[in-house]
Design an enzyme around this catalytic site. Sequence first.
Site, PDB file in Angstrom:
ATOM      1  CG  ASP A  90      -2.192   0.869   0.913  1.00 31.94           C
ATOM      2  OD1 ASP A  90      -2.136   1.700  -0.023  1.00 31.94           O
ATOM      3  OD2 ASP A  90      -3.198   0.743   1.622  1.00 31.94           O
TER       4      ASP A  90
HETATM    5  C1  BGC Z   1      -4.978   3.291   0.148  1.00 25.06           C
HETATM    6  C2  BGC Z   1      -5.209   2.258  -0.946  1.00 25.06           C
HETATM    7  C3  BGC Z   1      -5.062   2.882  -2.305  1.00 25.06           C
HETATM    8  C4  BGC Z   1      -3.695   3.525  -2.397  1.00 25.06           C
HETATM    9  C5  BGC Z   1      -3.389   4.136  -3.745  1.00 25.06           C
HETATM   10  C6  BGC Z   1      -3.731   4.096  -0.076  1.00 25.06           C
HETATM   11  O1  BGC Z   1      -3.662   5.172   0.792  1.00 25.06           O
HETATM   12  O2  BGC Z   1      -4.929   2.639   1.391  1.00 25.06           O
HETATM   13  O3  BGC Z   1      -6.465   1.665  -0.788  1.00 25.06           O
HETATM   14  O4  BGC Z   1      -5.242   1.926  -3.300  1.00 25.06           O
HETATM   15  O5  BGC Z   1      -3.611   4.540  -1.407  1.00 25.06           O
HETATM   16  O6  BGC Z   1      -4.099   5.274  -3.984  1.00 25.06           O
END
Ligand code: BGC
Length: 755
Positions: A282
Site C-alpha cells: 500500500d
Molecule cells: C490506500 C489504498 C489505495 C492507495 C493508492 C492508499 O492510501 O490505502 O487503498 O489503493 O492509497 O491510492
Amino acid sequence: MKKTFLTLAVALTALTVHAQQDMKTFIDNLMARMTIEEKIGQLNLQVGGDITTGRPQDVEIANLVADGKVGGVFNMKGVEKIKALQDVAVKKSRLGIPLIVGMDVIHGYETIFPIPLAMSCSWDVKAVEDAARIAAKEATADGINWTFSPMVDIALDARWGRIAEGNGEDPFLGSQMAAAYVRGYQGEAPSSIAPQHLMACVKHYALYGAAEAGRDYNTVDMSHWRMYNQYFPPYKAAVEAGVGSVMSSFNIVDGQHATANRWLLTDVLRDQWKFDGFVVTDYGSIGEMENHGFGGLKYSSALALHAGTDMDMCSQGFLKTLKASLDEGQVSTDDINQACRRILEAKYKLGLFEDPYRYLDPSRRPRDIYNNVNRQKARELAAETFVLLENKNDVLPLKKTGKIALIGPLADTRDNMAGTWCVAYTPDRYSTLKEAMQRAVGKRAKVLYAQGSNITRDEALQRDAEFGKNIRRVDDLKAHEEAMKVAREADVIVCAMGECADFSGEAASRVFLEMPDVQRELLADLVTLGKPVVLLHFSGRPTILTWEKEHVDAILNVWFGGSEAADAICDVLFGDKVPSGKLTTSFPQAVGQLPLYYNHLNTGRPVAEDADRFSKYASNYFEVRNDPLYPFGYGLSYTTFEYSPVTLSADRMKADGQLTATVTVSNTGRYDADEIVQLYIHDRFATNARPVKELKGFQRIHLKKGERREVTFTVTPDLLRYYNVQLEWVLEPGDFDLFIGPDSKHLQKATFRVE
Ligand code: BGC
C-alpha cells in the site's frame, strides 16, 4: 456431448500450457538482457504526472522512467498524459519495457456506482460483476490497465471510515462479492486479459478492517483461527477467481508489518492459496515501517522483498536500497528476479509487450465512457442498494402530487452523490437530488427547497466538507428558519441529511455516529410540525439512528449512490422502483456496542436476543441491550412477504452427502417486488466455538403481488466446514440448526444431524 466438452477442455489446457510456455520464454529472454538496476526499476511504483507541464516533479518522473527506474504509475487521468509517459518508457528507456498504469477505480470510473458497502446491500452478485465490467471498460478506454480494487476487508466496527469501501461484515457474502469484482474487471481469462478489461488488485491483505477501535491504520491482533474463519475468506475467494495482484495492508499482523510478513505473503498466499500474480504494497508502507519500529528504509525494504512483496508503492525503498542490500548479501538475486518476473508477467498478461499502446486508443472515450447504457445500469443498481429502514403508516412511496419540501445540506449537492474514492469522477455532470426530484414530478407536484443547515457545527469538519465536496456554507440560524417556513407550506417533508461523502473512506474514523448536531436539531423541529417526514439518510457506514427510528416516519438509507444516485433515489421515493436492499452490516444502538456483528460467538452467559432489561452477571450492558438497532440482512419493502416453516429433504445427512431446505415465500402486499431470502446455519456442538449463526446462502427472487414461490437451498458439506484451531478445514458430525428468513433475526428454524 460429454466427449466434445472433454476435447475442448483438453484443447484449452494445452493452449494455456502453450501460452504459459510462451510467456516464460519471452520473459526469460527479456530478463537475460536486463541489468540488476533495471530489474529493481520494475519493482518501483510511482504516482503518475503530466510530463507535458514541465513542472519539476513531472520532469523527475519522466527522467526516472527514461532511466528504467519505474515499473508502473498510477492515479493519472487522460489518454494524452498517460501516452506521453508510456512513450518515454517505450522509446527512451533502454529496453522499452512498457509501464503498467493503475488507478483506484473503486466503484466506477466516470459512471460512478454506489460505494462498495452499498453495492453489497443489493446482494446482487451479477449486478456487481456487471458494474465492475463497466468500470473496466470505461477505465481501459481512458488508458488504465490496473485497478486497486476490490477492497474486501471484513469490517465489524462502524467507526472505521473504510467500512464504506468493502462488503460489510460477512465472509460468505464478502467472498461472493470479491469473486464477482474480479470476474468483472478481468474478464474470463485472467492469464490473457482482453483490452476492455484490466487487472484487479484485491486489498488490503490482510485484516486491515480489524484496526483496533476503528481507528484507521491502527494495530490489528487476532488468532490465526479467527483469520482463517472470518477474515481470510474474501481474499482467498479473489485469489481463486484468478485475481492478478494483491495489495498488502498498512497494519501489523502477528507483530510484523503485513508488507513484510512472510507467513502472510508467502506461506498463506502463495503456498496454501496458490496465488501466482504479484504483490504490491500500500501507499508508502515500506517507508512507514520505521514508525512501527522495524528499522530504516533499507532494512524494511529487504524484509519486505524477502517476505514476498514484489512492488513498492511510493516508498522508493526498493529503488534506493535494494542494490546496496544485494551487494551486502541482505537480499539475493533470486529474490529480485522473482519479483521482477512477476511484474513482467502481469504486463505480459495485459498484452502490453505486444502493444504498449493497447489501452491508449483515444477513439474509445466518446463511445465507452459515461454513456447512457452505463448510466442506466448505475441507476438500476443504485436503486437496489437503498435500504428501507422504517416506513410507518406506509408513508412511502410518495405520490407525485401536492407540495413536497426538500430540505437538508445534501439535497442540492453534486459532488457528494458519488461518495468516497472516485479518482476519475466528473461531478459537474451528475444531478443533484433537487434537480432529479423536479424532473421526476414535472408539473404534477411542487418541490419547495431549503438547505436548512450546514453539515455540522464542528468548524474543522465543516471546512473539510466545503473544501472537498463543495457543500455551501449557510448561516445556520437563518437556514433553519427558512427550512421551517418551507416545511410549513408543504404536504410532506423529505430530508436529505447525514454524512457528507468525505466523512467515510480512508482516514475518516469517527467516534460519534449520530446524525451531526445541527442537522438533528433541524430534523427534530421539522418532526414537530406533525407532517409526514421522510429521511433520506446519506452515509458511508452504519450510523446510529435510534432517535430517528423513533421519531421519523420513513428512513431510506441511500448511502452514496454514485453518479446516478439522485434519479435512483427518486425512482424509489415515488415508487417507480420498490426498495429491496438489505443491510450487510449491523446498525448499532450505541457506539459502545462496537465491534458489533451478527455472526459472533456465544458467551457462557448469553442474554436472550429480545431481552428488555439489563441482567446482572450476564453478558450485556447497562444502557442498551446487545441486539443492533437494525440487524444484518434487514431491509423493508413497499410490499410484505410471508415465510412458511422450513422443510428439509431429510433430517440426517452423511458427511459426504447433501440435503435441501425449502421455504415458501409469498408476496402478501400490494407491490411486485424483489426479496432476498437468506439461509443461516449454526453448528450446535463442535471441537471449537462456533458462531451463533452464519450466512450460508441467499437468493434474490422477484415475486408479483399475490405470488408465492418455493425457494430451495442445497446444504453441502462445504457449507458446514470450518477451520479448527489446527487450521484444518473440517466437517464435524453432530447437530446443526438451519434458519431461513428475510434477515438474520426473523428466521424459521429446522435442525438436522450430520453422521
Ligand atoms: C490506500 C489504498 C489505495 C492507495 C493508492 C492508499 O492510501 O490505502 O487503498 O489503493 O492509497 O491510492
